[in-house]
Design a protein around this motif. Structure first.
Motif, mmCIF file in Angstrom:
data_model
loop_
_atom_site.group_PDB
_atom_site.id
_atom_site.type_symbol
_atom_site.label_atom_id
_atom_site.label_comp_id
_atom_site.label_asym_id
_atom_site.label_seq_id
_atom_site.Cartn_x
_atom_site.Cartn_y
_atom_site.Cartn_z
ATOM 1 N N ILE A 28 0.834 -1.521 -0.192
ATOM 2 C CA ILE A 28 0.040 -0.212 -0.023
ATOM 3 C C ILE A 28 0.875 1.151 -0.097
ATOM 4 O O ILE A 28 0.786 2.047 -0.982
ATOM 5 C CB ILE A 28 -1.015 0.073 1.176
ATOM 6 N N ALA A 29 1.823 1.396 0.764
ATOM 7 C CA ALA A 29 2.776 2.515 0.939
ATOM 8 C C ALA A 29 3.542 2.860 -0.353
ATOM 9 O O ALA A 29 3.797 3.777 -0.625
ATOM 10 C CB ALA A 29 3.859 2.207 1.965
ATOM 11 N N GLY A 30 3.771 1.592 -1.095
ATOM 12 C CA GLY A 30 4.519 1.775 -2.481
ATOM 13 C C GLY A 30 3.594 2.301 -3.458
ATOM 14 O O GLY A 30 3.966 2.788 -4.531
ATOM 15 N N GLY A 31 2.558 2.397 -3.231
ATOM 16 C CA GLY A 31 1.489 2.940 -4.304
ATOM 17 C C GLY A 31 1.093 2.069 -5.251
ATOM 18 O O GLY A 31 0.448 2.748 -6.637
ATOM 19 N N HIS A 32 1.165 0.870 -5.012
ATOM 20 C CA HIS A 32 0.612 0.143 -6.304
ATOM 21 C C HIS A 32 -0.624 -0.786 -6.102
ATOM 22 O O HIS A 32 -0.975 -1.558 -6.672
ATOM 23 C CB HIS A 32 1.735 -1.359 -6.363
ATOM 24 N N THR A 33 -1.370 -0.115 -5.092
ATOM 25 C CA THR A 33 -2.574 -0.713 -4.705
ATOM 26 C C THR A 33 -3.882 0.094 -5.055
ATOM 27 O O THR A 33 -3.575 1.374 -4.952
ATOM 28 C CB THR A 33 -2.766 -1.193 -3.374
ATOM 29 N N TYR A 34 -4.930 -0.298 -5.001
ATOM 30 C CA TYR A 34 -6.269 0.419 -5.114
ATOM 31 C C TYR A 34 -7.535 -0.569 -4.441
ATOM 32 O O TYR A 34 -7.285 -1.461 -4.546
ATOM 33 C CB TYR A 34 -6.600 1.067 -6.622
ATOM 34 N N GLU A 35 -8.312 0.205 -4.094
ATOM 35 C CA GLU A 35 -9.672 -0.427 -3.713
ATOM 36 C C GLU A 35 -10.821 -0.390 -4.690
ATOM 37 O O GLU A 35 -10.877 0.704 -5.462
ATOM 38 C CB GLU A 35 -10.367 0.465 -2.495
ATOM 39 N N LYS A 36 -11.467 -1.363 -4.884
ATOM 40 C CA LYS A 36 -12.514 -1.558 -5.957
ATOM 41 C C LYS A 36 -13.452 -2.546 -5.455
ATOM 42 O O LYS A 36 -13.231 -3.626 -5.133
ATOM 43 C CB LYS A 36 -12.005 -1.790 -7.075
ATOM 44 N N ASP A 37 -14.887 -2.502 -5.479
ATOM 45 C CA ASP A 37 -15.590 -3.490 -5.048
ATOM 46 C C ASP A 37 -15.409 -3.974 -3.504
ATOM 47 O O ASP A 37 -15.689 -4.981 -3.290
ATOM 48 C CB ASP A 37 -15.855 -4.466 -6.011
ATOM 49 N N GLY A 38 -15.115 -3.090 -2.740
ATOM 50 C CA GLY A 38 -14.907 -3.458 -1.132
ATOM 51 C C GLY A 38 -13.581 -4.156 -1.228
ATOM 52 O O GLY A 38 -13.302 -4.461 -0.057
ATOM 53 N N ALA A 39 -12.723 -4.619 -2.170
ATOM 54 C CA ALA A 39 -11.555 -5.285 -2.087
ATOM 55 C C ALA A 39 -10.472 -4.640 -2.479
ATOM 56 O O ALA A 39 -10.319 -3.309 -2.988
ATOM 57 C CB ALA A 39 -11.568 -6.437 -3.284
ATOM 58 N N LEU A 40 -9.054 -4.968 -1.927
ATOM 59 C CA LEU A 40 -7.887 -4.227 -1.972
ATOM 60 C C LEU A 40 -7.241 -5.194 -3.387
ATOM 61 O O LEU A 40 -6.991 -6.214 -3.032
ATOM 62 C CB LEU A 40 -7.150 -4.528 -0.778
ATOM 63 N N TRP A 41 -6.817 -4.240 -4.303
ATOM 64 C CA TRP A 41 -6.159 -4.870 -5.565
ATOM 65 C C TRP A 41 -4.540 -4.309 -5.372
ATOM 66 O O TRP A 41 -4.323 -3.303 -5.137
ATOM 67 C CB TRP A 41 -6.775 -4.525 -6.905
ATOM 68 N N LEU A 42 -3.730 -5.201 -6.000
ATOM 69 C CA LEU A 42 -2.518 -5.014 -6.355
ATOM 70 C C LEU A 42 -2.251 -4.856 -8.011
ATOM 71 O O LEU A 42 -2.875 -5.637 -8.746
ATOM 72 C CB LEU A 42 -1.458 -5.953 -5.955
ATOM 73 N N ARG A 43 -1.838 -3.393 -8.514
ATOM 74 C CA ARG A 43 -1.651 -3.367 -9.797
ATOM 75 C C ARG A 43 -0.647 -4.303 -10.362
ATOM 76 O O ARG A 43 0.595 -3.640 -10.707
ATOM 77 C CB ARG A 43 -1.366 -1.775 -10.094
ATOM 78 N N VAL A 80 -6.586 -9.367 -6.869
ATOM 79 C CA VAL A 80 -7.053 -9.110 -5.461
ATOM 80 C C VAL A 80 -6.146 -9.661 -4.400
ATOM 81 O O VAL A 80 -5.799 -10.833 -4.461
ATOM 82 C CB VAL A 80 -8.454 -9.831 -5.299
ATOM 83 N N MET A 81 -5.617 -8.804 -3.483
ATOM 84 C CA MET A 81 -4.955 -9.223 -2.241
ATOM 85 C C MET A 81 -5.846 -9.613 -1.073
ATOM 86 O O MET A 81 -5.708 -10.360 -0.230
ATOM 87 C CB MET A 81 -4.059 -8.275 -1.602
ATOM 88 N N ARG A 82 -6.896 -8.460 -0.835
ATOM 89 C CA ARG A 82 -7.709 -8.353 0.327
ATOM 90 C C ARG A 82 -9.188 -8.935 -0.136
ATOM 91 O O ARG A 82 -9.604 -7.660 -0.861
ATOM 92 C CB ARG A 82 -7.430 -7.404 1.435
ATOM 93 N N LYS A 83 -9.799 -9.791 0.336
ATOM 94 C CA LYS A 83 -11.309 -9.865 0.012
ATOM 95 C C LYS A 83 -12.017 -8.900 0.465
ATOM 96 O O LYS A 83 -11.720 -8.414 1.606
ATOM 97 C CB LYS A 83 -11.803 -11.248 0.131
ATOM 98 N N SER A 84 -13.417 -8.603 -0.143
ATOM 99 C CA SER A 84 -14.208 -7.661 0.488
ATOM 100 C C SER A 84 -14.757 -8.155 1.828
ATOM 101 O O SER A 84 -15.010 -7.425 2.674
ATOM 102 C CB SER A 84 -15.519 -7.585 -0.527
ATOM 103 N N GLU A 85 -14.782 -9.275 2.175
ATOM 104 C CA GLU A 85 -14.970 -9.636 3.299
ATOM 105 C C GLU A 85 -13.912 -9.650 4.362
ATOM 106 O O GLU A 85 -14.159 -10.168 5.579
ATOM 107 C CB GLU A 85 -15.752 -11.303 3.522
ATOM 108 N N GLY A 86 -12.867 -9.222 3.804
ATOM 109 C CA GLY A 86 -11.593 -8.993 4.841
ATOM 110 C C GLY A 86 -10.635 -9.879 4.891
ATOM 111 O O GLY A 86 -9.382 -9.598 5.388
ATOM 112 N N GLY A 87 -10.579 -11.111 4.551
ATOM 113 C CA GLY A 87 -9.627 -11.968 4.507
ATOM 114 C C GLY A 87 -8.814 -11.861 3.451
ATOM 115 O O GLY A 87 -8.929 -11.081 2.237
#
Length: 561
Positions: free
Chosen positions: A281-296, A307-314
């Motif tokens: 996240i600190a490196g600026g390579h991620t974004y949130e979409k549909d409640g999930a955390l994505w890596l570009r 997707v790194m972190r699912k919308s349900e949190g895991g």
RNA sequence: GCGCCUGUAGCUCAGUUGGAUAGAGCAGUAGCCUUCUAAGCUAUUGGUCGAGGGUUCGAAUCCUUCCAGGCGCGCCA
């Protein structure tokens, strides 16, 4: 030998440049190959063909000049110009026989090298999750991975073998639920059976052991069954330990051992997963979409973001994979080889992309991967589908029990990993005497047998005597063996650097064929004492190389069959 | 549709990183055990290297386009 020859050619080229026969701006890459046909000598170089254009002369003329300018060398008997302009080198008898001295001096270490310079390398393989017994695909991974470890160690690397497994994810929950259901007397056909449960019969065994209060010791854990059917956590711990023990036993029966067992859960417990996601996240390579955390990951060559972190949190498996490989890097493994099934090849780009996004100086192509293609199992002329959930299953243990460890290992390692492999159980069973592994082992046993025979006759035999009379080895079959033996170190280093253990198997088959042919054509226990000693010494060298090669494949070298 | 792997003798596969006339095993055919283990050996049949184009002294190998098979393309691992 190639090196020495290369220097001769280099010297010759320098002479020609000084004489003005070659332009001074050439930068020749001197290539020397072993010849395929003995009529072409022992070694050959294509140097004249590559220089013909720069020299402005036909290749054969260039070759003639190179030969004329070659310095004299004891080990070269003669040179010939052949074909379009190859220079063929015929080595002297002395240099061809030298390999026997080398083999007997080095013994088990013949073929080894220090190419790796003691650098650390980690080989990760098998890495099966503890949700069932190992199947044939794992067996291929085990055979290839373990042989790779042996090859790396033989070529001077400081090897650490590692087994990584998921001991906490969704699959493990399904496993626990399946065992619990079996404890309750349910089967896959019952309505209450868990949705993604494992239907294999081994689940019943786990359930029975759990209810009986068994104690389980696996390589890396010790668990006593609580016996309580309602305690899902206890069931999960027990089931994982139970299946880990099964896998350990399978691997032991396969003669495969690991230096490190690495648990996915440890990455969560240590906070490394969390640290990894924060860093990304600190490196600026991620974004949130549909409640999930994505890596570009598309920034690093992937075809879509992940997707790194699912919308349900895991977290998805992707994140711990990246954290795991960062951990490997931090342990100082500047070289890592991951041996995996090709069905997981999509993780390659993904993991490398995740590591690049961490921006920690990890090289782009790190880690290395060896991907083996699928193993198809045939029984009664039909393909056996491998499905843990359906329960139709060919385990590694089945194969070892039916076909034997040596043959199973040989079959699984003898083909290039990039090729699909058909393991025909019926063939392996019904024609077990025709298995190539026996052919090779038999050559080894034959040498031992001859030596035993000699002892029975009360005849002594000194290796030094044989070494002193190697010039008695004048038969074509003997020269062919000497040539073949001399190639072994190159085969080993090539197999190691290319991560292709199968080429050792190919080589051994050829060496065994040379020996069987020799054995049938010529008697070793002849009356002529010096000839007898020479032949026995050559045979001992063959035996040593076969033993060394089989060891690299994890196959035994029996003294009698 | 996109990505990765594969395509070589009837079958299973090698092919020394671009070299000389493409090789083994099995299967087939014909031979070899009073002689160091016949789980072996000898001889022999069998090929447009999936197809077309390109690169160069030279291609099974490198590039390209097709064809066929396997695997992958998930907020599963």
């Amino acid at each position: 030998m190639k090196e020495e020859l290369s220097q001769l050619i280099q010297s010759s080229l320098e002479t020609l440049v000084a004489q003005g026969d070659l332009p001074s701006d050439i930068t020749p890459a001197i290539q020397i190959d072993r010849t395929r046909d003995k009529a072409h000598g022992d070694l050959a170089s294509n140097i004249a063909l590559t220089l013909a254009k720069a020299a402005g002369a036909p290749p054969r003329d260039v070759a003639a000049k190179i030969c004329a300018a070659l310095p004299d060398a004891r080990f070269v008997e003669k040179t010939e110009i052949a074909g379009p302009g190859f220079i063929n080198f015929f080595l002297s008898q002395d240099s061809n026989q030298a390999v026997v001295h080398k083999i007997l001096d080095a013994g088990e270490r013949f073929g080894h090298s220090d190419a790796g310079k003691g650098q650390k390398v980690q080989v990760e393989f098998v890495s099966a999750n503890p949700t069932g017994p190992l199947h044939v695909g794992h067996g291929r991974g085990a055979a290839v991975g373990d042989s790779l470890c042996r090859l790396m160690a033989a070529t001077g690397w400081d090897v650490s073998s590692e087994f990584y497994y998921n001991d906490a994810g969704q699959q493990i929950s399904n496993l626990a639920l399946s065992v619990q259901a079996r404890c309750r007397g349910l089967g896959p056909d019952d309505a209450e059976w868990p949705a993604d449960g494992y239907a294999g019969g081994y689940i019943q065994d786990v359930a029975d052991a759990y209810r009986a209060g068994d104690t389980v010791d696996a390589q890396d854990r010790h668990v006593e069954a609580a016996g309580d059917v309602e305690n899902l956590d206890a069931i999960r711990d027990f089931a994982v330990a139970y299946l880990r023990r099964e896998q350990d036993q399978d691997l032991k029966a396969f003669a495969v051992d690991f230096d490190v067992y690495f648990l996915e859960s440890s990455l969560y417990n240590s906070g490394e997963v969390e640290a990894t996601v924060e860093r990304l996240i600190a490196g600026g390579h991620t974004y949130e979409k549909d409640g999930a955390l994505w890596l570009r990951t598309t920034e690093f060559g992937d075809d879509k973001d992940r997707v790194m972190r699912k919308s349900e949190g895991g977290y998805t498996y992707f994140l711990p994979d990246v954290a795991y490989h960062l951990n490997k890097w931090q342990r100082g493994f500047t070289r890592v080889i991951n041996e995996q099934g090709a069905d997981h090849h999509s993780t390659v780009t993904r993991v490398r992309a995740g590591l690049q996004a961490l921006d920690t100086g990890i090289p782009e192509g790190w880690p290395d991967y060896v991907l083996h293609q699928m193993v198809t199992v045939m029984r009664d002329g039909e393909e056996v589908k491998l499905s843990k959930r359906a329960g139709s299953y060919v385990t590694l243990r089945d194969l070892i029990d039916e076909v034997g460890r040596d043959a199973t290992r040989y079959f699984l390692v003898a083909r290039a990993a990039t090729s699909q492999l058909t393991f025909d159980i019926d063939l392996a069973l019904s024609q077990s005497n025709d298995n190539p592994v026996y052919y090779i082992q038999y050559a080894h046993a034959r040498v031992c047998s001859v030596v035993r025979k000699l002892a029975e006759q009360g005849i002594g035999w000194e290796k030094s005597d044989g070494l002193a009379h190697l010039d008695r080895l004048e038969e074509d079959a003997e020269k062919a063996l000497l040539r073949r033996l001399d190639r072994f170190p190159e085969v080993v280093s090539q197999a190691a650097s290319a991560a292709e253990p199968h080429s050792v198997a190919t080589y051994l088959r050829e060496l065994a064929a040379d020996f069987h042919s020799y054995y049938n054509a010529h008697k070793m226990l002849v009356d002529d004492e010096s000839l007898r000693a020479a032949r026995l010494t050559l045979s001992e060298a063959v035996r040593q190389v076969i033993a060394n090669g089989l060891h690299l494949l994890g196959v035994s070298a029996p003294e009698s069959m």
